[in-house]
Scaffold this motif. Structure first.
Motif, short mmCIF file in Angstrom:
data_model
loop_
_atom_site.label_atom_id
_atom_site.label_comp_id
_atom_site.label_asym_id
_atom_site.label_seq_id
_atom_site.Cartn_x
_atom_site.Cartn_y
_atom_site.Cartn_z
N GLN A 1 -20.68 31.76 -9.86
CA GLN A 1 -21.99 31.87 -10.50
C GLN A 1 -22.94 32.76 -9.71
OE1 GLN A 1 -23.71 28.07 -11.38
NE2 GLN A 1 -25.78 28.86 -11.28
N MET A 2 -22.96 32.56 -8.39
CA MET A 2 -23.91 33.32 -7.58
C MET A 2 -23.54 34.79 -7.54
SD MET A 2 -24.61 30.57 -4.60
CE MET A 2 -26.21 30.90 -3.88
N ILE A 3 -22.21 35.09 -7.47
CA ILE A 3 -21.81 36.49 -7.46
C ILE A 3 -22.19 37.15 -8.78
CG2 ILE A 3 -19.83 38.04 -7.37
CD1 ILE A 3 -18.48 35.96 -5.58
N SER A 4 -21.99 36.42 -9.90
CA SER A 4 -22.28 37.01 -11.20
C SER A 4 -23.76 37.31 -11.37
CB SER A 4 -21.86 36.07 -12.33
OG SER A 4 -20.60 35.54 -12.09
N PRO B 1 -31.40 24.83 -15.96
CA PRO B 1 -30.19 24.49 -16.71
C PRO B 1 -28.91 25.19 -16.21
CG PRO B 1 -31.45 26.09 -17.91
CD PRO B 1 -32.23 25.79 -16.68
N PHE B 2 -28.94 25.73 -15.01
CA PHE B 2 -27.75 26.42 -14.49
C PHE B 2 -27.17 25.66 -13.30
CE2 PHE B 2 -30.36 30.18 -15.96
CZ PHE B 2 -29.69 30.29 -17.15
N ASP B 3 -27.30 24.33 -13.24
CA ASP B 3 -26.89 23.62 -12.03
C ASP B 3 -25.42 23.16 -12.10
OD1 ASP B 3 -27.49 21.89 -14.03
OD2 ASP B 3 -28.28 20.32 -12.74
N PHE B 4 -24.54 24.11 -12.42
CA PHE B 4 -23.13 23.76 -12.57
C PHE B 4 -22.44 23.29 -11.31
CE2 PHE B 4 -24.33 26.36 -15.98
CZ PHE B 4 -23.81 25.69 -17.04
N TRP C 1 -40.39 22.11 -14.73
CA TRP C 1 -40.55 21.96 -16.16
C TRP C 1 -39.25 22.30 -16.89
CZ3 TRP C 1 -44.72 25.29 -19.08
CH2 TRP C 1 -44.92 24.74 -20.36
N MET C 2 -38.67 23.46 -16.51
CA MET C 2 -37.40 23.89 -17.08
C MET C 2 -36.34 22.83 -16.89
SD MET C 2 -37.00 27.13 -18.21
CE MET C 2 -35.55 27.92 -17.55
N ARG C 3 -36.27 22.31 -15.64
CA ARG C 3 -35.18 21.39 -15.31
C ARG C 3 -35.21 20.16 -16.19
NH1 ARG C 3 -33.60 18.45 -9.63
NH2 ARG C 3 -32.17 16.99 -10.59
N TRP C 4 -36.41 19.64 -16.44
CA TRP C 4 -36.48 18.37 -17.16
C TRP C 4 -36.64 18.58 -18.65
CZ3 TRP C 4 -34.64 14.60 -14.50
CH2 TRP C 4 -34.68 14.72 -13.10
N THR C 5 -36.59 19.83 -19.10
CA THR C 5 -36.73 20.08 -20.54
C THR C 5 -35.40 20.50 -21.16
OG1 THR C 5 -38.96 20.85 -20.09
CG2 THR C 5 -38.09 21.29 -22.26
N LEU C 6 -34.68 21.38 -20.46
CA LEU C 6 -33.48 21.96 -21.06
C LEU C 6 -32.23 21.24 -20.58
CD1 LEU C 6 -34.37 25.70 -20.63
CD2 LEU C 6 -34.48 24.35 -22.70
N PRO C 7 -31.25 21.07 -21.48
CA PRO C 7 -29.97 20.50 -21.06
C PRO C 7 -29.14 21.57 -20.35
CG PRO C 7 -29.88 21.03 -23.36
CD PRO C 7 -31.27 21.35 -22.91
N ARG C 8 -28.13 21.14 -19.64
CA ARG C 8 -27.27 22.08 -18.94
C ARG C 8 -26.39 22.83 -19.94
NH1 ARG C 8 -24.49 18.48 -15.99
NH2 ARG C 8 -26.17 18.40 -14.51
N TYR C 9 -26.18 24.12 -19.69
CA TYR C 9 -25.29 24.89 -20.55
C TYR C 9 -23.84 24.58 -20.20
CZ TYR C 9 -29.26 27.57 -22.08
OH TYR C 9 -30.46 27.94 -22.62
N ARG C 10 -22.94 25.12 -21.03
CA ARG C 10 -21.53 25.01 -20.67
C ARG C 10 -21.20 26.13 -19.72
NH1 ARG C 10 -19.81 24.97 -25.97
NH2 ARG C 10 -18.83 26.96 -25.51
N TYR C 11 -20.14 25.96 -18.92
CA TYR C 11 -19.86 26.96 -17.90
C TYR C 11 -19.52 28.32 -18.50
CZ TYR C 11 -18.48 28.81 -13.45
OH TYR C 11 -18.43 29.56 -12.32
N ASP C 12 -18.73 28.32 -19.60
CA ASP C 12 -18.37 29.61 -20.20
C ASP C 12 -19.60 30.27 -20.81
OD1 ASP C 12 -18.26 27.44 -22.03
OD2 ASP C 12 -17.46 28.80 -23.53
N GLN C 13 -20.55 29.45 -21.31
CA GLN C 13 -21.79 30.04 -21.83
C GLN C 13 -22.55 30.74 -20.72
OE1 GLN C 13 -23.55 26.44 -23.39
NE2 GLN C 13 -23.06 27.01 -25.49
#
Lengths: 168, 340
Positions: free
Chosen positions: B158-161, B224-227, B300-312
């Motif tokens: 994720q970090m490299i991308s 929402p990127f806390d994979f 605000w972002m963290r508690w509002t949006l759900p986590r995405y899927r990894y491929d997304q």
């Protein structure tokens, strides 16, 4: 001057330890340490741009991929050579070839040190200026720059071709 | 020793302590804001409205037992949190947070409110960001646990991308700012257009700002990127096996990284310490206000949006964000050449 010797010792020591490790992960980390020490030497040469690029490109980008691959393959620790056969790299043929390469490298180093002149492009500490580096890279050294990028492209395509498996 | 030298040492220590404090404050604010957004009270027992909760948390963490899995690589297991925390602190060293000051006439020569004035500051931040991957990757690998390893691999991918888009967004600001030094870039944003709109680069580079923030959130592994630490799949990701203070170091690094990303965003896009109403010498108040606003946005972002899927996440990073940032960079370069 003390700082120079510290950095130099770390760079040389870490590079030597890279090939002495059994665990590839430690080799990768020691190589990063060596790059870090080199970057410190660049800072001492008053070339912060080169130093930072050294970290970004080598320690940051390339070595992360190395580490990534080593971890993904989960490369087992090299087994100790218990049998009496000599290691492939210690046979006389490769040994001679390695010695020859080392000799070439050493003579080039001596040649470079003997003719030690500063190249005119970066005289007077102009390495600190990013603009100066960029200008000479895209004017005086444009050909070498472009050839290098083509070389990297060739390597990239080559890797894809080699890794590609024909579908049966 | 000259007074300026002493002032610089004091400044360095000050920044260090303030970063530690900011992490503590962030923990409290995060819990309070999260509670508000979910119609709860949040911590309220320790101190006034729970304000001493971070202190209680730290004491608790200190008295916990330090555990290490039997099969872990002892040296790297200990090294990983140190790398994370060191990188987090080091990155802030090149961030300027106020105009030059003489400390109310205490010094003869003005002191720059920045620990190290490097003329390639932006690249230094980028370099340290790329080094901080190692903390997470090594934590994942050395724990010798499935969840940790998967978390570590995920986060490095994720970090490299996202580092690419992050770097390109930085580059387009550098083109406008015409410098690699953060204090130069901030000073280019002084003043207003038509005495109305401040000359902040966010108005020239709206797309660059959005790309920077998205990539920044992904770089700091926040929702929402806390994979790397997706609870449902990976327990706690790379720090599953960590406890006590070594866990606290990862925690600290995460919050300090957020502060640094926000501070850099403030310097690059929001005019740093420039703002109306206040004199230049009190500019650091503007700086704090802007950083706090971005940090609030983060929570605000963290508690509002759900986590995405990894491929997304990967599709978004490589197929949307990266092309956008390339286009943005090319357009910026063309505009800069045209209007020069």
């Amino acid at each position: 001057m003390i700082i120079f010797y510290v950095f130099a010792a770390v760079a040389v020591g870490a590079s030597l330890l890279v090939i002495a490790q059994r665990n590839p992960i430690y080799s990768v980390l020691l190589l990063i340490a060596s790059f870090g020490a080199l970057s410190g030497l660049y800072v001492m040469l008053d070339a912060p741009f080169v130093a930072v690029i050294q970290i970004v490109v080598y320690a940051g980008a390339i070595m992360v991929l190395f580490l990534f691959v080593v971890m993904l393959l989960n490369a087992p620790q090299e087994e100790t050579e218990a049998d009496t056969r000599r290691h492939l790299l210690l046979r006389s043929g490769p040994l001679r070839f390695g010695a020859f390469l080392a000799l070439v490298l050493a003579s080039e180093l001596v040649w470079a040190l003997m003719g030690g002149r500063e190249s005119g492009a970066f005289a007077g500490g102009s390495t600190t200026s990013v603009a100066a580096i960029g200008r000479s890279l895209f004017t005086d050294y444009a050909f070498a720059f472009e050839v290098t990028s083509v070389l990297i492209l060739v390597a990239l395509v080559g890797a894809v071709v080699l890794a590609h498996r024909e579908k049966a | 020793m000259s007074p300026l030298f002493i002032a610089q040492i004091v400044l360095t220590l000050f920044v260090f302590v303030m970063l530690l404090n900011s992490a503590a404050v962030m923990v409290y604010v995060e819990r309070k804001v999260a509670a508000r957004l979910q119609q709860r009270l949040g911590p309220y027992l320790v101190g006034y409205r729970g304000a001493l909760q971070p202190l209680a948390d730290i004491v608790k963490l200190m008295f916990k037992e330090e555990l290490r899995p039997k099969a872990a690589d002892a040296f790297l297991f200990a090294l990983a949190p140190i790398i994370s925390a060191t990188c987090a602190f080091a990155a802030f060293a090149v961030v300027p947070f106020g105009a030059d000051t003489t400390l109310f006439g205490l010094l003869d020569t003005p002191l720059r409110l920045q620990v190290a004035d490097v003329n390639v500051a932006v690249l230094v931040i980028f370099a340290i960001a790329s080094m901080s991957v190692y903390g997470i990757v090594l934590a994942g690998w050395s724990s010798n646990s499935k969840y940790s390893l998967l978390g570590g691999l995920r986060s490095s991918a994720q970090m490299i991308s996202y580092e690419l888009s992050y770097g390109l967004a930085l580059a387009s600001v550098l083109l406008i700012g015409n410098s690699l030094s953060l204090s130069d870039i901030v000073n280019r944003q002084a003043g207003t257009w038509l005495s109305l709109l401040p000359r902040w680069f966010i108005f020239v580079q709206p797309l660059g700002f959005v790309i920077y923030m998205l990539a920044g959130i992904a770089e700091t592994n926040r929702a929402p990127f806390d994979f790397p630490e997706a609870e449902q799949e990976l327990v706690a990701g790379y720090h599953t096996e960590y406890s006590s203070m070594s866990f606290a170091m990862f925690f600290l690094a995460e919050y300090i990284n957020m502060v640094t990303v926000s501070a850099v965003a403030t310097d690059l896009f929001l005019g740093g310490w420039h703002g109306p109403f206040l004199p230049e010498s009190l500019g650091w108040i503007w700086f704090l206000v802007k950083v706090a606003a971005i940090l609030f946005f983060y929570i605000w972002m963290r508690w509002t949006l759900p986590r995405y899927r990894y491929d997304q996440l990967m599709t978004f990073g490589w197929k949307i964000l990266l092309p956008l940032s390339v286009v943005n960079l090319l357009a910026t370069a063309a505009a800069v050449v045209y209007w020069r």
